[in-house]
Design a protein around this motif. Sequence first.
Motif, PDB file in Angstrom:
ATOM      1  N   ASN A 150       0.780  -1.296  -0.094  1.00  0.00           N
ATOM      2  CA  ASN A 150      -0.098   0.083   0.029  1.00  0.00           C
ATOM      3  C   ASN A 150       0.852   1.118  -0.020  1.00  0.00           C
ATOM      4  OD1 ASN A 150      -2.237  -1.849   0.069  1.00  0.00           O
ATOM      5  ND2 ASN A 150      -2.478  -1.464   2.225  1.00  0.00           N
ATOM      6  N   GLY A 151       1.925   1.157  -0.773  1.00  0.00           N
ATOM      7  CA  GLY A 151       2.914   2.331  -1.150  1.00  0.00           C
ATOM      8  C   GLY A 151       3.979   2.563  -0.142  1.00  0.00           C
ATOM      9  N   LYS A 152       3.873   1.916   0.937  1.00  0.00           N
ATOM     10  CA  LYS A 152       4.872   1.818   2.068  1.00  0.00           C
ATOM     11  C   LYS A 152       5.813   0.712   1.967  1.00  0.00           C
ATOM     12  CE  LYS A 152       2.690   5.679   3.442  1.00  0.00           C
ATOM     13  NZ  LYS A 152       3.370   7.171   3.393  1.00  0.00           N
ATOM     14  N   LEU A 153       7.178   1.089   2.249  1.00  0.00           N
ATOM     15  CA  LEU A 153       8.179   0.114   2.478  1.00  0.00           C
ATOM     16  C   LEU A 153       7.838  -0.791   3.513  1.00  0.00           C
ATOM     17  CD1 LEU A 153      10.734  -0.968   1.143  1.00  0.00           C
ATOM     18  CD2 LEU A 153      11.879   0.364   2.885  1.00  0.00           C
ATOM     19  N   ALA A 154       7.638  -2.152   3.208  1.00  0.00           N
ATOM     20  CA  ALA A 154       7.450  -3.118   4.393  1.00  0.00           C
ATOM     21  C   ALA A 154       8.820  -4.013   4.556  1.00  0.00           C
ATOM     22  CB  ALA A 154       6.167  -4.109   3.904  1.00  0.00           C
ATOM     23  N   ALA A 155       9.648  -4.277   3.744  1.00  0.00           N
ATOM     24  CA  ALA A 155      10.692  -5.084   3.819  1.00  0.00           C
ATOM     25  C   ALA A 155      11.905  -4.639   2.726  1.00  0.00           C
ATOM     26  CB  ALA A 155      10.274  -6.563   4.072  1.00  0.00           C
ATOM     27  N   ALA A 156      12.869  -4.933   3.111  1.00  0.00           N
ATOM     28  CA  ALA A 156      14.098  -4.619   2.083  1.00  0.00           C
ATOM     29  C   ALA A 156      15.234  -5.381   2.483  1.00  0.00           C
ATOM     30  CB  ALA A 156      14.532  -3.298   2.131  1.00  0.00           C
ATOM     31  N   LYS A 157      16.061  -5.955   1.354  1.00  0.00           N
ATOM     32  CA  LYS A 157      17.423  -6.516   1.612  1.00  0.00           C
ATOM     33  C   LYS A 157      18.357  -6.009   0.813  1.00  0.00           C
ATOM     34  CE  LYS A 157      16.212 -11.271   3.749  1.00  0.00           C
ATOM     35  NZ  LYS A 157      16.314 -12.542   3.324  1.00  0.00           N
ATOM     36  N   LYS A 158      19.188  -5.260   1.058  1.00  0.00           N
ATOM     37  CA  LYS A 158      20.204  -4.703   0.307  1.00  0.00           C
ATOM     38  C   LYS A 158      21.198  -5.821  -0.382  1.00  0.00           C
ATOM     39  CE  LYS A 158      20.652  -0.196   2.567  1.00  0.00           C
ATOM     40  NZ  LYS A 158      21.386   0.670   3.163  1.00  0.00           N
ATOM     41  N   GLU A 159      21.378  -6.848   0.144  1.00  0.00           N
ATOM     42  CA  GLU A 159      22.212  -7.949  -0.332  1.00  0.00           C
ATOM     43  C   GLU A 159      21.447  -8.617  -1.477  1.00  0.00           C
ATOM     44  OE1 GLU A 159      20.383  -9.534   3.303  1.00  0.00           O
ATOM     45  OE2 GLU A 159      21.247  -7.681   2.611  1.00  0.00           O
ATOM     46  N   MET A 160      19.986  -8.618  -1.436  1.00  0.00           N
ATOM     47  CA  MET A 160      19.239  -9.719  -2.188  1.00  0.00           C
ATOM     48  C   MET A 160      18.841  -8.968  -3.625  1.00  0.00           C
ATOM     49  SD  MET A 160      15.795 -11.508  -1.273  1.00  0.00           S
ATOM     50  CE  MET A 160      14.726 -12.154  -2.490  1.00  0.00           C
ATOM     51  N   ARG A 161      19.130  -9.693  -4.676  1.00  0.00           N
ATOM     52  CA  ARG A 161      18.816  -9.189  -5.804  1.00  0.00           C
ATOM     53  C   ARG A 161      17.936 -10.388  -6.617  1.00  0.00           C
ATOM     54  NH1 ARG A 161      23.170  -6.113  -9.452  1.00  0.00           N
ATOM     55  NH2 ARG A 161      21.022  -5.791 -10.951  1.00  0.00           N
ATOM     56  N   LEU A 162      16.602 -10.085  -6.854  1.00  0.00           N
ATOM     57  CA  LEU A 162      15.696 -11.218  -7.712  1.00  0.00           C
ATOM     58  C   LEU A 162      16.442 -11.111  -9.097  1.00  0.00           C
ATOM     59  CD1 LEU A 162      12.404 -10.002  -6.287  1.00  0.00           C
ATOM     60  CD2 LEU A 162      13.581 -12.170  -5.578  1.00  0.00           C
ATOM     61  N   GLU A 163      16.216 -12.180  -9.642  1.00  0.00           N
ATOM     62  CA  GLU A 163      16.514 -12.427 -11.161  1.00  0.00           C
ATOM     63  C   GLU A 163      15.190 -12.746 -11.936  1.00  0.00           C
ATOM     64  OE1 GLU A 163      19.763 -15.289 -11.545  1.00  0.00           O
ATOM     65  OE2 GLU A 163      21.155 -13.778 -10.155  1.00  0.00           O
ATOM     66  N   MET A 164      15.357 -12.260 -13.081  1.00  0.00           N
ATOM     67  CA  MET A 164      14.183 -12.474 -13.962  1.00  0.00           C
ATOM     68  C   MET A 164      14.577 -13.630 -14.996  1.00  0.00           C
ATOM     69  SD  MET A 164      11.013 -11.667 -15.055  1.00  0.00           S
ATOM     70  CE  MET A 164      10.886  -9.704 -14.509  1.00  0.00           C
ATOM     71  N   PRO A 165      13.994 -14.846 -14.861  1.00  0.00           N
ATOM     72  CA  PRO A 165      14.170 -16.068 -15.603  1.00  0.00           C
ATOM     73  C   PRO A 165      14.322 -15.547 -17.027  1.00  0.00           C
ATOM     74  CG  PRO A 165      12.495 -16.531 -14.177  1.00  0.00           C
ATOM     75  CD  PRO A 165      12.450 -15.069 -14.211  1.00  0.00           C
ATOM     76  N   ASP A 166      15.364 -16.190 -17.755  1.00  0.00           N
ATOM     77  CA  ASP A 166      15.633 -15.768 -19.213  1.00  0.00           C
ATOM     78  C   ASP A 166      16.059 -17.229 -19.863  1.00  0.00           C
ATOM     79  OD1 ASP A 166      16.621 -14.552 -21.519  1.00  0.00           O
ATOM     80  OD2 ASP A 166      18.410 -13.988 -20.761  1.00  0.00           O
ATOM     81  N   SER A 167      14.763 -17.470 -20.455  1.00  0.00           N
ATOM     82  CA  SER A 167      14.787 -18.631 -21.784  1.00  0.00           C
ATOM     83  C   SER A 167      13.629 -18.231 -22.723  1.00  0.00           C
ATOM     84  CB  SER A 167      14.532 -19.870 -21.059  1.00  0.00           C
ATOM     85  OG  SER A 167      13.096 -19.834 -20.623  1.00  0.00           O
ATOM     86  N   LYS A 168      13.803 -19.022 -23.861  1.00  0.00           N
ATOM     87  CA  LYS A 168      12.999 -18.624 -24.913  1.00  0.00           C
ATOM     88  C   LYS A 168      11.405 -19.115 -24.419  1.00  0.00           C
ATOM     89  CE  LYS A 168      13.676 -23.293 -27.075  1.00  0.00           C
ATOM     90  NZ  LYS A 168      13.932 -24.078 -28.354  1.00  0.00           N
ATOM     91  N   ASN A 169      11.175 -20.017 -23.327  1.00  0.00           N
ATOM     92  CA  ASN A 169       9.900 -20.296 -22.946  1.00  0.00           C
ATOM     93  C   ASN A 169       9.518 -19.649 -21.553  1.00  0.00           C
ATOM     94  OD1 ASN A 169       9.614 -22.335 -25.023  1.00  0.00           O
ATOM     95  ND2 ASN A 169      11.147 -23.563 -23.586  1.00  0.00           N
ATOM     96  N   THR A 170       9.975 -18.464 -21.060  1.00  0.00           N
ATOM     97  CA  THR A 170       9.549 -18.079 -20.204  1.00  0.00           C
ATOM     98  C   THR A 170       8.193 -17.071 -20.434  1.00  0.00           C
ATOM     99  OG1 THR A 170      11.652 -17.204 -19.383  1.00  0.00           O
ATOM    100  CG2 THR A 170      10.186 -15.682 -18.569  1.00  0.00           C
ATOM    101  N   ARG A 171       7.176 -17.444 -19.189  1.00  0.00           N
ATOM    102  CA  ARG A 171       5.778 -17.052 -19.297  1.00  0.00           C
ATOM    103  C   ARG A 171       5.540 -16.669 -17.805  1.00  0.00           C
ATOM    104  NH1 ARG A 171       2.136 -21.059 -21.520  1.00  0.00           N
ATOM    105  NH2 ARG A 171       3.879 -22.266 -22.518  1.00  0.00           N
TER     106      ARG A 171
END
Length: 364
Positions: free
Chosen positions: A148-169
């Motif tokens: 709801n527009g407010k920061l609830a949690a954060a991790k500076k050392e964590m980075r999410l990754e977007m799956p990268d393949s020809k079948n990503t959906r």
Amino acid sequence: MILTIVVILVILSVGLKPKDFSPPNHAEWIAGRTGLHFEKYGIAYTDSISDLIQAHISPQKAFSIEVALKAKNFSEDGFHFILLIHGGVDGSQLLIGQWRSSLIIMNGDDYEYRRKSDRITVTPVSESPETQFLTVTTGKGGTGVYLNGKLAAAKKEMRLEMPDSKNTRLLIGNSVYGNYHWEGDIYGVAVFGKALSGEEVERHYNSWTKHLNFSSFAASFDPLLLYNLEGNGMNTAVRDPDTPHSLQIPPRLKILIPSFFFQKWNILRFHRNLFKDRDAVLNFFGFIPLGLLLAATLAKRGGRLGTHCVSLPLATGFLLSLLIETVQAWMPARSSDMQDLILNTAGTLAGALLCRFLLSERRQ
């Protein structure tokens, strides 16, 4: 012999119920407002979005996901998929899920947190389900989750990754295997090729609460994907209305990837379920009559067959269970499970040994 055939037919009818092959897709448009309502066995998904990811996610792999949702309840056990971006491998999937009242954002398939994989968990302040505007941002500054527009949690050392393949959906409300259903309402989804700032997130939330429509704010930020969920049956990417990235809502639940022996064998889980799980008990005791009758039939025939009154029923029970579990991989309402195969085979063995014991007692 006739009774043995009847038992086999009963086992097949229970394991492969015709109505479970293609259950209705319980994802329906919400009357009177934008959004999709999901019940058990619901799913919505896109075809491949790999071209968008490869062309528009920055070299730093910064991106943001926004979704407005309302869970049906906080009491159901298990892990449930709200939104999933899957590239064909569970270990790299990007997931927003629910475990009771907690929202979990992570890469991978460590649902029970046994491997302690990196994740962010947030719990809404309200003790009962209510509408939430969820924003996930990730980039070189780490990962942040806003409610709801407010920061609830954060991790500076964590980075999410977007799956990268020809079948990503992209999927909403379930997994590619159809067995991690989520129940509740989804009012809109947007994916951006940048990490939104806190000010931008708050501005998006304020705009959404005023208009209840993702187009009121998302279009001006050039989203990769935007689904307003306005009930027109097809929602396409804003970037190009002619692209094939529509959100599909099939009339019947569809398994996108069949999963053979979905549950890995776990001895602790076996002991727990054998005495507490009704399905586990039925899987074991339901095959005892098969082993008993097959062993009795072979013993009656005598000769070489009689000498294999345990091994042949055991092999038959294993192969029959293997057939059922293999077919269940293609059934949305069922799951192919290694534990079921082991319990079915053990039940058959128990029946055959019981028959041999009874025959031995009779001879004495």
